[in-house]
Write a protein that holds these residues in place. Sequence first.
Motif, PDB file in Angstrom:
ATOM      1  N   PRO A  76      43.011  29.244  32.267  1.00  0.00           N
ATOM      2  CA  PRO A  76      42.739  30.216  33.335  1.00  0.00           C
ATOM      3  C   PRO A  76      41.695  29.706  34.327  1.00  0.00           C
ATOM      4  N   PHE A  77      41.932  29.981  35.604  1.00  0.00           N
ATOM      5  CA  PHE A  77      41.012  29.624  36.677  1.00  0.00           C
ATOM      6  C   PHE A  77      40.337  30.885  37.211  1.00  0.00           C
ATOM      7  N   ILE A  78      39.049  30.805  37.431  1.00  0.00           N
ATOM      8  CA  ILE A  78      38.319  31.818  38.192  1.00  0.00           C
ATOM      9  C   ILE A  78      37.887  31.143  39.483  1.00  0.00           C
ATOM     10  N   TYR A 100      39.512  36.300  40.861  1.00  0.00           N
ATOM     11  CA  TYR A 100      38.655  35.854  41.960  1.00  0.00           C
ATOM     12  C   TYR A 100      37.216  36.252  41.681  1.00  0.00           C
ATOM     13  N   LEU A 101      36.296  35.449  42.178  1.00  0.00           N
ATOM     14  CA  LEU A 101      34.876  35.768  42.120  1.00  0.00           C
ATOM     15  C   LEU A 101      34.365  35.735  43.558  1.00  0.00           C
ATOM     16  N   GLN A 109      28.589  39.787  36.572  1.00  0.00           N
ATOM     17  CA  GLN A 109      30.029  39.960  36.745  1.00  0.00           C
ATOM     18  C   GLN A 109      30.757  38.661  36.424  1.00  0.00           C
ATOM     19  N   ALA A 110      30.177  37.539  36.836  1.00  0.00           N
ATOM     20  CA  ALA A 110      30.788  36.235  36.584  1.00  0.00           C
ATOM     21  C   ALA A 110      30.912  35.965  35.083  1.00  0.00           C
ATOM     22  N   ARG A 115      34.183  35.610  30.061  1.00  0.00           N
ATOM     23  CA  ARG A 115      34.499  36.034  28.685  1.00  0.00           C
ATOM     24  C   ARG A 115      35.928  36.572  28.612  1.00  0.00           C
ATOM     25  N   ARG A 116      36.320  37.356  29.622  1.00  0.00           N
ATOM     26  CA  ARG A 116      37.673  37.914  29.632  1.00  0.00           C
ATOM     27  C   ARG A 116      38.718  36.807  29.750  1.00  0.00           C
ATOM     28  N   ALA A 117      38.421  35.804  30.584  1.00  0.00           N
ATOM     29  CA  ALA A 117      39.346  34.680  30.742  1.00  0.00           C
ATOM     30  C   ALA A 117      39.458  33.873  29.451  1.00  0.00           C
ATOM     31  N   ALA A 118      38.345  33.759  28.732  1.00  0.00           N
ATOM     32  CA  ALA A 118      38.368  33.011  27.470  1.00  0.00           C
ATOM     33  C   ALA A 118      39.238  33.711  26.438  1.00  0.00           C
TER      34      ALA A 118
END
Length: 474
Positions: A76-78, A100-101, A109-110, A115-118
């Motif tokens: 996953p990319f942020i 997106y950030l 928030q980042a 954590r959610r992406a992990a």
Amino acid sequence: MNPMIWVIDDDSSIRFVFGKTLTVNNITHRLFETGDQALQALETERPDVIVSDINMPGTDGLSLIKKVHEIDENIPFIIITAHSDLTAAIDSYENGTFEYLPKPFDIEQAVSLIRRAAVHRVNMQKKITPNTDTPMIGDAEIIGKSPAMQEVFKFIGRVSKSEVPVLIHGETGTGRELVALALHNHSDRQKENFISINMSSIPQDNIALELFGRIDDVSFNESAIARANGGTLFINEICDMPLEVQTRLLQVLQDQEYLAVGANKPTKCNVRVLVATSLQIEDLVENGSFISDLYYRLNVIHINMPPLRDRNNDIPMLAKHFLNQSALENNTEPKKLTSEVLVFLCRQQWPGNVRQLKNLCKYLTIMVTGRDIQLSDLPSEFLHAKNNQVKIATSISGTSKTQVSWQEQLRNWVDGRLKAGEVDILSEAVPEFEKVMLEAAMAYTGNHKQESAKLLGWGRNTLTRKIKDLNLNI
């Protein structure tokens, strides 16, 4: 779970902040100045999440996504992006961005996104497809990653197993029936019938007959309640229901029984009732055209469906879904919207909401001969629709006026400053923009800082600092 996070940004201050924050949170990480350095490291390592800027020397963020996903498509990319960089954000979504950030971002928030992406990465490795962003509901989908839609998804998750009535409020075309269907399909009643009736499409004299049925010596009409028995009854546009029928529906909610037209005794039933309206039902209660007891019975759980104009960052994924769906229906290759068209669509007011966007995608699938949809391919009545005009209360220069859009007004303001030979115009514009946004959010929430920060996409500390920096008396 101890994920490996890569942060790629040519800005040393951003790398420093991420490095310190991830260390404090005991998150394993590596920092890279360029995309090329990350690609070289990818030859021997695999990160669990990549946080990357878009604009970098050498391999930029968009190119990096493509190259990484050629090796491992489940990383996953942020993407770090400016709010104004809509075209780049759209392009990054098309290339497989997880989230997106937006700049300026809140570091808390980042970390939450990381954590959610992990977790998403772990689920993908286990061949589990998370459904928090797009709950499946039969043959349809509710689609959206915007904060407003995430709230809707949370409600569906929390309420679906319950037996209490739910009142769904939203404009026509926002997907109220899809939410009702999702509540049914995720409930313990999912194997039974989901019956939907719309009060606005039934003649007033026939509503009682449709809802409660008829039992007499001459005829028999099965009721919607009977068809939904054991399952879910969804009543759309409940405010169009006559008062006499409202009284009889109240009996269903209170006693789980109803009296059919022509019957001498009530019939027992077992239904969960979900209702929806596009009107402000509280006003109807106040003027006596909606029974207050029924309102309080129905309004146990209240779900608000946001209009499309309030979640325009969902438009790219919605459009892509509808174009793919239309292509399948018409046995043709899916069309693709150019970035110019996507930017245009994201700026519209969408009075018909998601339904209007879906119909537009059907039109484009049939009428456009090439694969790429250009701005000129949009129907002329859409391009020149009056709904593109919006009123704004205050311009950036402080004057009140009505213009084509706030974006156009901003362009005019910038043109005027440039023609006047002024420089450093962002130092005036950005604080004024933030001031208007912050004051509006605080007024909307009754000066509740945490809620205002959430609405603006900031952390509470960021909002407090902005109030101080802008010398606001809040």
